[in-house]
Enzyme design. Structure first.
Site, short mmCIF file in Angstrom:
data_model
loop_
_atom_site.label_atom_id
_atom_site.label_comp_id
_atom_site.label_asym_id
_atom_site.label_seq_id
_atom_site.Cartn_x
_atom_site.Cartn_y
_atom_site.Cartn_z
N GLU A 119 46.55 32.34 35.84
CA GLU A 119 46.26 33.77 35.95
C GLU A 119 47.56 34.55 35.97
OE1 GLU A 119 42.55 34.62 38.61
OE2 GLU A 119 43.73 33.08 39.63
N ARG A 127 24.00 48.27 51.36
CA ARG A 127 23.99 48.94 52.67
C ARG A 127 24.33 50.43 52.55
NH1 ARG A 127 27.41 44.11 55.54
NH2 ARG A 127 28.50 44.29 53.54
N ASP A 150 28.65 28.65 39.04
CA ASP A 150 30.07 28.60 38.73
C ASP A 150 30.20 29.14 37.31
OD1 ASP A 150 32.67 28.01 37.92
OD2 ASP A 150 32.75 26.13 39.04
N HIS A 151 30.73 30.36 37.17
CA HIS A 151 30.66 31.03 35.86
C HIS A 151 31.42 30.28 34.78
CE1 HIS A 151 34.53 32.77 37.25
NE2 HIS A 151 34.81 32.84 35.97
N LYS A 181 30.75 29.30 30.01
CA LYS A 181 31.63 29.60 28.89
C LYS A 181 31.34 28.67 27.72
CE LYS A 181 35.34 31.52 31.74
NZ LYS A 181 35.35 32.85 31.12
N HIS A 218 35.84 25.37 39.86
CA HIS A 218 36.05 25.47 38.41
C HIS A 218 36.63 24.18 37.83
CE1 HIS A 218 35.05 29.54 38.93
NE2 HIS A 218 36.24 30.07 39.04
N LYS A 251 48.56 31.81 40.43
CA LYS A 251 48.57 33.25 40.19
C LYS A 251 49.98 33.69 39.83
CE LYS A 251 44.60 34.78 42.89
NZ LYS A 251 43.94 35.38 41.71
N LYS A 291 30.12 31.21 44.34
CA LYS A 291 31.18 30.49 45.01
C LYS A 291 32.10 31.51 45.69
CE LYS A 291 35.09 31.10 42.31
NZ LYS A 291 36.46 31.34 42.77
N ASP A 308 39.89 28.37 45.88
CA ASP A 308 39.47 29.41 44.94
C ASP A 308 39.17 28.85 43.55
OD1 ASP A 308 38.94 32.11 44.25
OD2 ASP A 308 40.95 32.33 43.40
#
Length: 508
Positions: A237, A64, A198-199, A203, A261, A361, A169, A256
């Site tokens: 994380e 945008r 889903d990355h 892997k 995952h 986290k 996602k 999340d």
């Protein structure tokens, strides 16, 4: 001397090296965003460096902002310099930059999509891209339906070649919203055109899970309730929510991480062998596995899960304020930054085996791993320095690889035993860095290989399970969550959940 011929293994079919896909136009909605800068453009550049990107591949960034082709090219060069796993090569960049273009689109403007269609037709004509188009929605989830609908209105859901759409996602926020989004997308695109990414599934260690299981008899014969005591999955994380407090308030750790995952990876670890190594059979087995996970009633959500929020503390020597002190976070929030849960899979292979999942986290270490603890031998013949069982550890990040932990004799005359590790690491074993997950997944989407993408029923079965936890938490009336200082491994209540079963979380 005659020998019997070895019959081909259908599970191994499809594991050969990728072919190079046909030329295409990759259209990235949200080209000015963080995902494009950090992952998508560097991934496409690395595919070019590795000789896997077809010539030509046209990349049309859509956003945008008042950019033009030159603005995009300048910004993308900086992104590749900063985030690519391979150093920027001026010669290769000069061939890459000519494939980058920009189109300004207001996502809710029908006219802009008709202009986009005209631009795509011209790029296709100028560069002979074969009518193949891959749309990537690197935008906030509330834009998915709008963009898909307008693509259909402009006739961009079909072309002379293939047309595919990749959706990031989170795919919905609960079962109801996921079903609605599936229905909205399928009004415009066929299911085989939709790639729910889903990355984690890109892997190397995640891809290697089934090779370890199904290509090695020493593992597959032990992969059941007779030999496995329990399984732990940790997705940790070190970062907090940072400046994304407003987003995280609507998400939380379950939405999340766990719904996508964790459950996607768990299904690969525990599913039955597919008939063949193709998308339909693999995804059929994943869905069967997810349906076998014991449903948790909302009233039992607190029995099988623990939530927490990080408070002020220190991670890797850096001070971090608590979640409730973060901008755009309600000071009375009950959004979880940590969650641990216990699941059971009610099928023949896994009956009675608990699966412990945790994510959070502001934890001490960034790590994703699956630890499979085998049952202890009933007779203790030797003096051991450790009471730990034999354990197989699948490390997804960082330092992707596999560790087998077993007992061995200490040197010396005395017969003493201690745990030792047998390690396999991708980086050292093969002498080259592994490709980023997005490289593999983008290439798969261009090839039309959707094995590593979620099917609509996978998403809905996973949400059916997790929505009961969300409902149970909401109905519990809990006004405040247990706190854990940033830089620690979560609330004490998470340890208590395992201690009640006579187990403990693995020390990382």
């Amino acid at each position: 001397m005659m020998t019997d011929a070895i019959a081909p293994n259908p599970l191994m079919e499809g594991l050969q090296d990728h072919h190079t896909p046909t030329p295409a136009i990759v259209v990235i909605f949200g080209i000015t965003g963080d995902l494009s800068a950090r992952k998508l453009i560097p991934a496409l550049y690395n595919l070019l460096v590795d000789g896997q990107l077809p010539i030509p591949t046209i990349i049309l960034g859509v956003g945008r902002r008042d950019w033009n082709d030159d603005t995009m090219r300048q910004n993308m060069r900086g992104d590749v310099e900063k985030f690519s796993r391979q150093a920027l090569n001026d010669s290769l960049w000069n061939s890459f930059v000519g494939s980058l273009f920009y189109q300004k689109v207001a996502f809710d403007s029908v006219d802009d999509y008709h202009n986009l269609a005209v631009r795509l037709a011209q790029l296709d004509k100028d560069h002979d891209a074969g009518g193949n188009r891959l749309f990537y929605l690197a935008v906030p989830p509330d834009q998915y339906s709008t963009i898909a609908d307008h693509l259909g209105t402009a006739g961009l859901n079909r072309s002379e070649g293939y047309t595919r759409i990749i959706v990031e996602k989170p795919f919905g926020t609960d079962l109801e919203s996921a079903r609605a989004l599936n229905a909205e997308l399928r009004e415009v695109f066929n299911e085989d055109q939709i790639y729910r990414i889903d990355h984690y599934l890109g892997k190397e260690t995640v891809q290697n899970i089934n090779v370890v299981r199904f290509a090695n008899s020493i593992f597959e014969t032990l992969w059941n309730h007779r030999y496995v005591d329990h399984v732990q999955m940790t997705i940790a994380e070190t970062v907090g929510v940072g400046t994304r407090g407003g987003f995280y308030e609507k998400a939380g750790a379950l939405r999340d991480i766990l719904q996508n995952h964790a459950l996607q990876t768990l299904s690969l670890v525990t599913m039955e062998p597919p008939v063949a190594w193709d998308a339909r059979d693999i995804r059929d087995e994943k869905v069967k596995l997810l349906r076998a996970i014991r449903p948790i009633k909302p009233a039992d959500a607190l029995k099988y899960s623990v939530r927490g929020q990080y408070s002020a503390g220190s991670v890797a020597g850096e001070d971090m304020k608590g979640y409730l002190e973060t901008d755009e976070v309600d000071p009375h929030s009950t959004t979880e930054t940590y969650v641990a849960m216990k699941l059971y899979i009610d099928n023949w292979r896994w009956t009675g085996v608990p699966f412990y999942l945790r994510t959070g986290k502001a934890l001490p270490k960034r790590v994703t791993e699956i630890a499979i603890d085998f049952k202890r031998h009933p007779n203790t013949l030797f003096n051991t320095e450790s009471n730990d069982p034999n354990r197989l550890i699948l490390r997804i990040q960082p330092d992707e690889g596999i560790t087998l932990r077993f007992n061995a004799k200490l040197p010396g005359q005395a017969l003493n035993v201690r745990d030792v590790n047998m390690d396999f690491r991708y980086g050292t074993s093969f002498g080259k860095p592994t490709a980023e997950a997005y490289e593999r997944l983008l290439l798969d989407a261009m090839l039309g290989d959707n094995k590593l993408f979620a099917r609509n029923d996978e998403v809905e079965v996973a949400w059916a399970l997790m929505t009961n936890f969300l409902k149970g938490w909401e109905e519990s009336g809990v006004k405040a969550l247990p706190q854990y200082p940033a830089g620690t491994w979560g609330p004490e209540e998470a340890e208590d959940m395992l201690h009640a079963d006579g187990r403990h979380w693995r020390r990382l």
